[in-house]
Enzyme design. Structure first.
Site, short mmCIF file in Angstrom:
data_model
loop_
_atom_site.label_atom_id
_atom_site.label_comp_id
_atom_site.label_asym_id
_atom_site.label_seq_id
_atom_site.Cartn_x
_atom_site.Cartn_y
_atom_site.Cartn_z
CG HIS A 58 5.62 -10.13 4.47
ND1 HIS A 58 4.15 -9.37 4.35
CD2 HIS A 58 5.92 -9.27 5.51
CE1 HIS A 58 4.30 -8.16 5.12
NE2 HIS A 58 4.71 -8.34 5.88
CG ASP A 81 -0.69 -8.70 -1.10
OD1 ASP A 81 -1.56 -9.50 -0.48
OD2 ASP A 81 0.01 -7.87 -0.81
CG HIS A 119 3.92 -7.44 -0.70
ND1 HIS A 119 4.94 -7.60 -0.33
CD2 HIS A 119 3.48 -8.19 -0.23
CE1 HIS A 119 5.32 -8.30 0.79
NE2 HIS A 119 3.73 -8.98 0.98
CG PHE A 141 -2.04 -3.35 6.98
CD1 PHE A 141 -1.69 -1.92 6.79
CD2 PHE A 141 -1.62 -3.06 8.63
CE1 PHE A 141 -0.42 -0.82 7.08
CE2 PHE A 141 -0.88 -2.06 9.28
CZ PHE A 141 -0.42 -1.24 7.95
N GLY A 142 -5.02 -3.66 3.55
CA GLY A 142 -5.17 -4.44 2.57
C GLY A 142 -6.41 -4.69 1.54
CG ASP A 155 2.49 -12.68 2.42
OD1 ASP A 155 3.02 -11.62 1.99
OD2 ASP A 155 0.73 -12.08 2.31
CG HIS A 203 -9.12 -7.09 5.23
ND1 HIS A 203 -8.62 -7.25 6.88
CD2 HIS A 203 -7.90 -6.80 5.03
CE1 HIS A 203 -7.49 -7.61 5.74
NE2 HIS A 203 -7.35 -7.42 5.12
ZN LIG Z 1 2.42 -9.76 2.42
#
Ligand SMILES: [Zn+2]
Length: 425
Positions: free
Chosen positions: A179, A305, A232, A323-324, A152, A309
């Site tokens: 992923h 998920d 995801h 990202f995230g 992932d 950060h």
């Molecule tokens: Zn992922």
């Protein structure tokens, strides 16, 4: 120690249980479920007008430890989990060092034993250092406790390496969590490719970069007979491929995350970096297709998920931001608000996706409120309305796309192995 939960609406879909009753917990197990239980329990929780459900099992969580303890730790991440009613998480392997050896898994297990507030299970990597080249010793990872393998954060580009991974996973009896991203098609993109990427002048990530890789991985899984789990899922075409694979008997399961069935690509218009994730928020059409796929059972699982950060990595230009998004603390409330209040799913159907199905995929004897089983329970006030604020989060990071969103359903207590690990107080 004994703990008595009084007058809860208990919903445990694996046993088709939906009734108002008491739950008596003794030590780490559920001793008894019934009406008017009289027991000299030192702690009693009045759960009238509340529901008691199996503790959530979130099979896609980044705890960032070891390596990025400034973003999250096992301790802070599991406190966040408890606040969200989550009693078990699967920690993804993209840590530093990566979970690519029995030794590294042992290292993480020691941290878990010392600092975790809920059950933490470990997902191993697919290749050494997650470089996509050399397969890990999957049998050894399984032996040291990994419940699944995944790269992932990346997808394994080399077809031969990925096929070997599927074969070894089949032999070891672990699912492969994919992923799905073809970097040659997504490279450099930051939001969904389409109307908004053109309008905002941001580079796009095509849906194709996801579904082409979904298609490849399904084919490899089919040839090997391994259990493939697609992480995801964000696009309509991926859903179609998964539906088709299920029809033809591939051993396949799939998950999506609350932001994909709640927000669409228009959310990035204000350049809010909390709307930046990978895969990106897609079109309204994809969002609606995901809701349909959850209803029809094409998508089996909802996972957060959870990707913490720091502000340094988020409060910068959109193109450069990480990202995230985080999601443990809002997993249940967003899912309930968006899927049950809208009548797409009912409570038992939602709980299948948040408890029973992830337990099945990971081979855990959990996801049940039942006599004799682990006392992992969340107690929720379903009709409590609340607004998500930055201060609400116990996670070390605050990068939630749901800040300022009005939600229904508030976790009042979380009980893990018989201990109260969170109470709203
Ligand atoms: Zn992922």
């Amino acid at each position: 120690m004994k703990l008595l939960i009084k007058d809860a609406r208990i919903i445990s879909p694996a046993d088709k249980l939906d009734q108002i009753a008491d739950i008596l917990i003794d030590g780490s197990k559920i001793l008894k479920i019934g009406k008017n239980i009289k027991a000299g329990a030192p702690k009693i929780i009045d759960a009238a007008n509340k529901i008691a459900v199996p503790g959530l099992i979130d099979m896609h969580v980044h705890l960032r430890e070891p390596g990025r303890e400034d973003k999250e730790t096992v301790q802070s991440g599991t406190l966040a989990a408890a606040k969200g009613g989550v009693t078990s998480v699967l920690a993804m392997p993209n840590t530093d060092p990566a979970m690519d050896s029995a030794g590294n898994i042992k290292l993480l297990k020691d941290i878990i034993q010392k600092t975790a507030n809920v059950n933490v299970f470990i997902c191993g990597a697919i290749t050494k250092e997650r470089k996509g080249k050399e397969l890990v010793d999957i049998a050894a990872l399984k032996k040291s406790g990994a419940l699944a393998i995944s790269e992932d954060g990346n997808s394994v580009d080399d077809d031969n390496v990925m096929f070997s991974a599927f074969k070894a996973a089949k032999k070891a009896g672990v699912p492969v969590i994919c992923h799905c991203e073809d970097l040659s098609l997504s490279a450099g993109g930051v939001i969904n490719a389409g109307f908004y990427s053109t309008k905002l002048g941001l580079r796009g990530i095509s849906r194709e970069s996801e579904y082409k890789r979904v298609s490849r991985d399904i084919n490899l899984a089919k040839k090997s007979g391994s259990h493939i789990h697609i992480a995801h899922v964000s696009s309509k075409e991926s859903i179609e491929l998964i539906a088709e694979a299920k029809k033809t008997g591939v051993n396949i399961t799939a998950e999506t995350a609350p932001h994909y069935f709640t927000l669409d690509e228009s959310a990035v218009e204000g350049f809010d970096t909390n709307m930046k994730m990978n895969p990106p928020l897609r079109r309204k059409e994809d969002l609606l297709a995901l809701r349909g796929a959850l209803k029809e059972g094409i998508i089996d699982i909802i996972a957060s998920d959870h990707a913490p950060h720091t502000e340094n990595e988020k409060e910068i230009e959109f193109e450069r931001a990480a990202f995230g998004v985080i999601g443990l603390e809002t997993l249940l409330a967003v899912s309930y608000t968006e899927l049950v209040k809208t009548k797409i799913l009912d409570w038992p159907q939602l709980l299948m996706k948040l408890t029973v199905n992830p337990a099945r995929v990971l081979g855990l004897k959990k996801g049940l409120v039942k006599e004799g089983e682990d006392a992992d329970i969340a107690i929720v006030s379903p009709e409590t309305e609340w607004v998500v604020e930055k201060e609400f989060f116990l996670s070390k990071s605050k990068n939630s796309p749901f800040i300022n969103k009005k939600l229904f359903g508030l976790v009042e207590y979380t009980i893990c192995k018989g201990s109260i690990v969170y109470s709203k107080g």
